[in-house]
Design an enzyme around this catalytic site. Structure first.
Site, mmCIF file in Angstrom:
data_model
loop_
_atom_site.group_PDB
_atom_site.id
_atom_site.type_symbol
_atom_site.label_atom_id
_atom_site.label_comp_id
_atom_site.label_asym_id
_atom_site.label_seq_id
_atom_site.Cartn_x
_atom_site.Cartn_y
_atom_site.Cartn_z
ATOM 1 N N CYS A 1 0.779 -1.376 -0.109
ATOM 2 C CA CYS A 1 -0.080 0.161 -0.041
ATOM 3 C C CYS A 1 0.839 1.513 -0.018
ATOM 4 C CB CYS A 1 -0.806 -0.050 1.169
ATOM 5 S SG CYS A 1 -1.859 1.399 1.198
ATOM 6 N N CYS B 1 -0.517 4.016 2.278
ATOM 7 C CA CYS B 1 -0.135 4.040 3.558
ATOM 8 C C CYS B 1 1.347 4.013 4.074
ATOM 9 C CB CYS B 1 -0.616 2.176 4.184
ATOM 10 S SG CYS B 1 -2.217 1.647 3.490
ATOM 11 N N ASP B 2 2.203 3.685 3.324
ATOM 12 C CA ASP B 2 3.474 3.490 3.774
ATOM 13 C C ASP B 2 4.313 4.376 2.941
ATOM 14 O OD1 ASP B 2 2.792 1.299 5.446
ATOM 15 O OD2 ASP B 2 3.158 -0.030 4.295
#
Length: 547
Positions: free
Chosen positions: A362, A365-366
């Protein structure tokens, strides 16, 4: 007044002594208490222990106090090596106190005497059930201090376990003031701390149920979910899936007055529980995934009953709808499928080892963690191209790796790859991910030439698609979209009356916040359909506008 009587009064006080006398004299069983001391070793604590226990013995004949030195046969028999050490009912239980239970720990001493006097752990039904499941030895150590107001609660949790399961539980309560060397050995510099079989299982005081669960699992537990043996449960709503969508839906259905059950076959929280750090959930700048899950589950448990470790195997539409799990049946008016989706894996060496340590699924996300660093994005579809463009936009050095000679992504996305000068390695596959503590390189293979070579990177973003959990949906005859996700209307209704969907199983952005929002919307749709089953679609739209 003698010096002895003066000391006893100082320890207890007249009112306390009278209350204890009444309580102790009502006990059905005598309590042998043995104090072991050695002159020259902790003499101040030795005297305090003798004075305290002598005072307690005087209160009631139910207390049988004896004193021995460390060189006695009794010390050898019970394996006592430290001074002072107190054994409680050693012929029946393995409970010992290393030190003197004074100050706040006086509550622990009184609690031990009362529990031993009745010879029962006085556990809740749930705690007893957990302890009865344990089939191997548990050697428990609880570090305490006479100045700690929380220590007696944790100490008595351990005492209850030792009384409930004397066949497998042995207990040492260790006062860090009189045993600093043991505290240093276990790095127990704050209390209470609890160890079982030399493993730290609790930092701080716990509820009785969480303590029992921690002893069973041999690791600290932060969530306790009550169990039930009921074979048939009637609900208004059954939610299949305990991720963000399912938990949010459960909160909103119950707050709407609908009795609800959440059923989750695996770990609660879904993929969040496997995410080391979450940085894009509103309200938390940076939070461990497991911590965020615990917060969500704790909130949900205030409202909804959760059945973890159960798998839904069948759903039979009707009035009521019958949901059959691996343990029981549920009769309900509505079902929300929040079964989620999982990332497809490359299934190459090093992938699972470096998850959360350079391997990600992701970019949203990261990605910010890799700003200024070099990464690969693996894949050739819309997801991979979108991930690569996002990472490039936040100043991550991106190279796209695709096993074919052309991208499968939509044309406008593909053009953006080239207009942003993002390198693409065509006809190339990742065959291994390598590193020490974190990803440092991948091994690539060119499918045309067969050449295998290392490629240094700081991270690998795998974007080869998702696998929605739609087995139940297929069995029910629920329509799926061309991408394999559940097809639904704007109110999260499926084509089967009474069956709704929410979260990643519907497709979309697959973010925690969107899953929570979809779970909430689905729950409110269920409420309106149950409470107003005869509304026309026009009336529903009018209501939505009015809101």
């Amino acid at each position: 007044m003698s010096e002895k009587n003066s000391t006893e009064k100082a320890f207890l006080g007249k009112d306390v002594e009278e209350n204890l006398r009444v309580a102790f004299n009502s006990l059905p069983n005598k309590i042998p208490i043995y104090l072991f001391t050695q002159k020259g070793q902790n003499d101040v604590f030795n005297k305090a222990g003798k004075d305290l226990l002598s005072a307690f013995e005087k209160i009631s004949n139910k207390i049988e106090f004896k004193e021995f030195d460390l060189g006695s046969p009794e010390a050898k028999k019970w394996g006592v090596t430290g001074s002072p050490t107190i054994l409680f009912s050693p012929g029946r239980y393995s409970i010992r106190y290393l030190g003197v239970p004074y100050g706040e720990e006086g509550r622990t001493l009184v609690g031990i005497i009362l529990l031993l006097g009745f010879q029962t752990g006085n556990l809740s039904e749930h705690s007893g059930k957990i302890l009865r499941r344990i089939d191997s030895k548990r050697e428990i150590k609880v570090f305490v201090s006479p100045t700690c107001p929380y220590c007696p609660d944790q100490a008595l949790n351990a005492v209850k376990a030792a009384i409930e399961r004397p066949d497998i539980v042995s207990l040492e309560l260790i006062d860090i003031q009189s045993n600093p060397e043991i505290a240093n050995q276990y790095s127990a510099f704050s209390v209470p701390q609890t160890f079982a079989n030399e493993v730290l299982i609790a930092y701080g005081a716990q509820s009785e149920e969480l303590f029992a669960l921690s002893v069973e699992k041999l690791e600290q537990q932060t969530i306790f979910i009550p169990d039930t043996d009921a074979e048939v449960i009637e609900n208004d709503v059954v939610i299949v899936g305990g991720g963000p969508a399912g938990l949010a839906a459960g909160i909103y259905t119950v707050r709407s007055g609908l009795k609800t059950a959440v059923i989750e076959r695996g770990p609660l929280g879904g993929q969040i529980a496997l995410t080391p750090i979450v940085e894009n959930y509103p309200g938390f700048t940076r939070v461990p995934g497991k911590t965020l899950v615990d917060i969500m589950v704790s909130h949900a448990l205030e409202y909804v009953q959760i059945f973890q470790g159960e798998e839904v195997v069948e759903i039979h539409p009707g009035t009521p709808i019958e949901v059959v799990s691996s343990r029981r049946r549920f009769l309900t008016k509505a079902v929300i499928l929040a079964t989620g989706a999982k990332y497809k894996l490359l299934d190459v060496p090093g992938e699972t080892r470096f998850m959360g340590r350079g391997v990600s699924y992701c970019a949203t996300c990261d990605g910010p963690l890799f700003r200024g660093k070099r990464v690969l994005v693996v894949g050739g579809g819309n997801s991979a191209v979108t991930e690569a463009l996002y990472l490039n936009n936040i100043e991550v050095g991106v190279t796209l790796v695709h096993r074919r000679d052309a991208l499968r992504a939509q044309e406008h996305l593909s053009k953006n790859i080239f207009s942003n000068n993002i390198p693409v390695l065509w006809d190339t596959e990742v065959v291994e991910i390598k590193g020490k503590e974190r990803v440092s390189e991948v091994i690539l293979r060119n499918n045309r030439t067969g050449a295998v070579y290392p490629f240094p990177v700081d991270g690998v973003f795998i974007a080869i698609g998702y696998e929605p959990a739609v087995d139940l949906a297929k069995a029910l005859g629920i329509e799926l979209g061309p991408d394999g996700f559940i097809k639904h209307d704007e109110h999260h209704r499926t084509n089967i009356p009474g069956i709704y969907s929410a979260g990643d199983v519907e497709g979309g952005f697959k973010q925690i916040v969107t899953a929570v929002g979809q779970g909430t919307e689905s729950a409110l749709s269920v409420f309106e359909d149950i409470m107003h089953p005869y509304w026309t679609e026009g009336e529903r739209q009018d209501r939505a506008v009015a809101k």
